[in-house]
Design a protein around this motif. Structure first.
Motif, short mmCIF file in Angstrom:
data_model
loop_
_atom_site.label_atom_id
_atom_site.label_comp_id
_atom_site.label_asym_id
_atom_site.label_seq_id
_atom_site.Cartn_x
_atom_site.Cartn_y
_atom_site.Cartn_z
N MET A 1 25.21 1.70 11.93
CA MET A 1 24.01 1.60 11.13
C MET A 1 23.41 0.20 11.27
SD MET A 1 24.02 2.96 7.31
CE MET A 1 23.63 4.56 6.95
N SER A 2 22.17 0.14 11.60
CA SER A 2 21.55 -1.18 11.71
C SER A 2 20.63 -1.42 10.53
CB SER A 2 20.75 -1.28 13.02
OG SER A 2 19.52 -0.64 12.90
N ASN A 3 20.41 -2.68 10.25
CA ASN A 3 19.54 -3.06 9.14
C ASN A 3 18.12 -3.34 9.60
OD1 ASN A 3 21.53 -2.83 7.27
ND2 ASN A 3 22.19 -4.95 7.44
N GLU A 4 17.79 -2.85 10.78
CA GLU A 4 16.43 -3.05 11.28
C GLU A 4 15.46 -2.21 10.46
OE1 GLU A 4 15.87 -2.42 15.43
OE2 GLU A 4 17.80 -3.32 15.92
N PRO A 5 14.30 -2.79 10.14
CA PRO A 5 13.32 -2.01 9.38
C PRO A 5 12.77 -0.86 10.22
CG PRO A 5 12.44 -4.18 9.97
CD PRO A 5 13.85 -4.13 10.43
N LYS A 6 12.46 0.21 9.54
CA LYS A 6 11.89 1.38 10.20
C LYS A 6 10.51 1.03 10.73
CE LYS A 6 10.63 6.12 9.16
NZ LYS A 6 10.48 7.11 8.11
N LYS A 7 10.25 1.45 11.97
CA LYS A 7 8.95 1.17 12.57
C LYS A 7 7.87 2.02 11.89
CE LYS A 7 6.53 0.62 16.83
NZ LYS A 7 6.57 0.49 18.25
N ILE A 8 6.79 1.38 11.52
CA ILE A 8 5.70 2.05 10.81
C ILE A 8 4.63 2.49 11.80
CG2 ILE A 8 3.88 1.75 9.10
CD1 ILE A 8 5.70 -0.32 7.75
N ASP A 9 4.18 3.72 11.65
CA ASP A 9 3.07 4.23 12.46
C ASP A 9 1.77 3.77 11.80
OD1 ASP A 9 1.27 5.65 14.01
OD2 ASP A 9 1.83 7.60 13.20
N ALA A 10 1.35 2.55 12.12
CA ALA A 10 0.19 1.95 11.45
C ALA A 10 -1.08 2.73 11.74
CB ALA A 10 0.02 0.50 11.90
N LYS A 11 -1.24 3.21 12.97
CA LYS A 11 -2.45 3.96 13.31
C LYS A 11 -2.53 5.27 12.53
CE LYS A 11 -5.16 5.34 17.29
NZ LYS A 11 -5.24 5.38 18.75
N GLY A 12 -1.40 5.97 12.44
CA GLY A 12 -1.37 7.21 11.67
C GLY A 12 -1.58 6.98 10.19
N TYR A 13 -0.97 5.89 9.68
CA TYR A 13 -1.13 5.55 8.26
C TYR A 13 -2.60 5.28 7.93
CZ TYR A 13 -0.98 2.75 4.02
OH TYR A 13 -1.21 2.24 2.76
N TRP A 14 -3.24 4.44 8.72
CA TRP A 14 -4.64 4.11 8.43
C TRP A 14 -5.56 5.30 8.66
CZ3 TRP A 14 -5.88 0.70 5.20
CH2 TRP A 14 -5.09 -0.42 5.04
N SER A 15 -5.23 6.12 9.62
CA SER A 15 -6.03 7.33 9.84
C SER A 15 -5.96 8.25 8.62
CB SER A 15 -5.52 8.05 11.09
OG SER A 15 -6.18 9.26 11.27
N ALA A 16 -4.76 8.45 8.09
CA ALA A 16 -4.60 9.29 6.90
C ALA A 16 -5.27 8.67 5.68
CB ALA A 16 -3.12 9.53 6.63
N THR A 17 -5.16 7.35 5.56
CA THR A 17 -5.77 6.65 4.42
C THR A 17 -7.28 6.75 4.46
OG1 THR A 17 -3.91 5.12 4.32
CG2 THR A 17 -5.94 4.44 3.24
N VAL A 18 -7.86 6.52 5.63
CA VAL A 18 -9.32 6.60 5.77
C VAL A 18 -9.80 8.03 5.55
CG1 VAL A 18 -11.23 6.39 7.42
CG2 VAL A 18 -9.54 4.56 7.22
N ARG A 19 -9.06 9.01 6.07
CA ARG A 19 -9.44 10.42 5.89
C ARG A 19 -9.44 10.78 4.41
NH1 ARG A 19 -5.20 13.14 7.93
NH2 ARG A 19 -5.49 11.93 9.81
#
Length: 88
Positions: A1-19
């Motif tokens: 198990m690593s303590n690396e932060p989960k990679k965020i899909d910024a493009k998908g997040y902003w697309s959903a937020t704007v929609r």
């Protein structure tokens, strides 16, 4: 198990937020401008609480819808943030 932060899909997040934001703004516009001004004559054929429906939307209904949209926005953004792993 690593303590690396989960990679965020910024493009998908902003697309959903704007929609979400654009769709709620369209609903707000249709209710406040459409029901209160554009379709007032048609809506005035009906009444709510003794007041013509078009007048009611212009005076009170649009405010109620706006408050409901705020609560819905908070709920929907929480779901979007969980989906894309964004911590608030």
């Amino acid at each position: 198990m690593s303590n690396e932060p989960k990679k965020i899909d910024a493009k998908g997040y902003w697309s959903a937020t704007v929609r979400l934001t654009v769709s709620l703004l369209i609903i707000w516009f249709v209710v406040s401008y459409g029901a209160g001004i554009l379709f007032r004559d048609v809506l005035d054929n009906f009444s709510i609480g003794g007041a013509p429906l078009g007048f009611w939307f212009a005076q009170q209904g649009a405010i109620y819808v706006f408050v409901a949209l705020i609560f819905y926005y908070c709920h929907a953004m929480s779901k979007i943030e969980r989906k894309y792993g964004v911590k608030g």
